[in-house]
Design a protein around this motif. Structure first.
Motif, PDB file in Angstrom:
ATOM      1  N   VAL A 173       1.523   0.633   6.683  1.00 42.05           N
ATOM      2  CA  VAL A 173       0.980   0.717   5.324  1.00 42.05           C
ATOM      3  C   VAL A 173       2.132   0.872   4.331  1.00 42.05           C
ATOM      4  CG1 VAL A 173      -0.390   2.148   3.742  1.00 42.05           C
ATOM      5  CG2 VAL A 173      -1.295   1.553   6.011  1.00 42.05           C
ATOM      6  N   GLN A 174       3.100   1.712   4.670  1.00 40.27           N
ATOM      7  CA  GLN A 174       4.262   1.879   3.792  1.00 40.27           C
ATOM      8  C   GLN A 174       5.049   0.567   3.677  1.00 40.27           C
ATOM      9  OE1 GLN A 174       4.889   4.396   1.775  1.00 40.27           O
ATOM     10  NE2 GLN A 174       6.580   3.201   0.974  1.00 40.27           N
ATOM     11  N   GLU A 175       5.242  -0.103   4.800  1.00 40.35           N
ATOM     12  CA  GLU A 175       5.942  -1.399   4.778  1.00 40.35           C
ATOM     13  C   GLU A 175       5.152  -2.412   3.947  1.00 40.35           C
ATOM     14  OE1 GLU A 175       7.409  -3.058   8.518  1.00 40.35           O
ATOM     15  OE2 GLU A 175       7.365  -1.028   9.348  1.00 40.35           O
ATOM     16  N   ALA A 176       3.828  -2.387   4.057  1.00 35.49           N
ATOM     17  CA  ALA A 176       2.992  -3.318   3.287  1.00 35.49           C
ATOM     18  C   ALA A 176       3.145  -3.060   1.794  1.00 35.49           C
ATOM     19  CB  ALA A 176       1.529  -3.186   3.710  1.00 35.49           C
ATOM     20  N   ARG A 177       3.179  -1.793   1.403  1.00 38.62           N
ATOM     21  CA  ARG A 177       3.368  -1.460  -0.015  1.00 38.62           C
ATOM     22  C   ARG A 177       4.721  -1.952  -0.519  1.00 38.62           C
ATOM     23  NH1 ARG A 177       0.705   4.220   1.053  1.00 38.62           N
ATOM     24  NH2 ARG A 177      -1.377   3.819   0.230  1.00 38.62           N
ATOM     25  N   GLU A 178       5.759  -1.738   0.275  1.00 41.29           N
ATOM     26  CA  GLU A 178       7.096  -2.179  -0.119  1.00 41.29           C
ATOM     27  C   GLU A 178       7.174  -3.704  -0.179  1.00 41.29           C
ATOM     28  OE1 GLU A 178       9.570  -0.239   2.779  1.00 41.29           O
ATOM     29  OE2 GLU A 178       9.101   1.759   1.973  1.00 41.29           O
ATOM     30  N   HIS A 179       6.567  -4.357   0.801  1.00 40.12           N
ATOM     31  CA  HIS A 179       6.549  -5.821   0.846  1.00 40.12           C
ATOM     32  C   HIS A 179       5.832  -6.378  -0.389  1.00 40.12           C
ATOM     33  CE1 HIS A 179       6.357  -9.819   2.616  1.00 40.12           C
ATOM     34  NE2 HIS A 179       5.052  -9.824   2.403  1.00 40.12           N
ATOM     35  N   GLU A 180       4.684  -5.802  -0.701  1.00 39.91           N
ATOM     36  CA  GLU A 180       3.920  -6.239  -1.863  1.00 39.91           C
ATOM     37  C   GLU A 180       4.716  -6.034  -3.152  1.00 39.91           C
ATOM     38  OE1 GLU A 180       0.289  -4.209  -3.947  1.00 39.91           O
ATOM     39  OE2 GLU A 180      -0.404  -5.331  -2.189  1.00 39.91           O
TER      40      GLU A 180
END
Length: 143
Positions: free
Chosen positions: A111-118
């Motif tokens: 989820v943290q990686e997804a936020r950073e990716h977004e």
């Protein structure tokens, strides 16, 4: 010299949305698979990790999958210890699915990686355009 006619798919909303989805998740999908999850398992855990248990039909709607598929998937994920299957207190015929502590631990870094990716992807738009995009996409999903 004649101008090349614009192709239908270059302006088709469904096609453009599919291309945008692919562009956004192409790189992130590698992280999901490296964590040992399929894309739909990721969507299930991302949906459940910070909320209340959902009925199988609600979960299927939110993860964009068919109910029979999510029923089988939820059982496999319960066998893995990632989700728990609960009897619905309002209707014993329905099953609710909730994330377990192990499922939340597994998905938290993603989820943290997804936020950073977004955030990296949305930098190309700027804050104002990103807000407008979210608002417009929200309107489309309400149709």
């Amino acid at each position: 010299m004649s101008a090349v006619a614009e192709r239908f798919v270059d302006q088709d909303l469904g096609h453009l949305l599919a291309q945008a989805h692919h562009a956004v998740y192409r790189e992130f999908d590698e992280h999901v698979r490296a964590a040992g999850l399929s894309p739909v398992e990721w969507r299930v855990l991302a949906t459940l990790h910070d909320g209340e248990p959902l009925t199988v039909s609600e979960l299927a709607r939110q993860v964009l999958s068919k109910q029979p598929t999510v029923t089988k998937l939820a059982q496999r994920m319960a066998d893995q210890g990632w989700v728990v299957l609960l009897a619905d207190p309002d209707d014993q015929r329905r099953t609710r699915v909730g994330a377990t502590a192990a499922g939340r631990r597994l998905v938290r870094p993603l989820v943290q990686e997804a936020r950073e990716h977004e955030a990296r992807i949305l930098q190309a738009l700027g804050a104002g355009e990103a807000r407008v995009l979210r608002r417009l996409l929200g309107k489309l999903t309400e149709l």
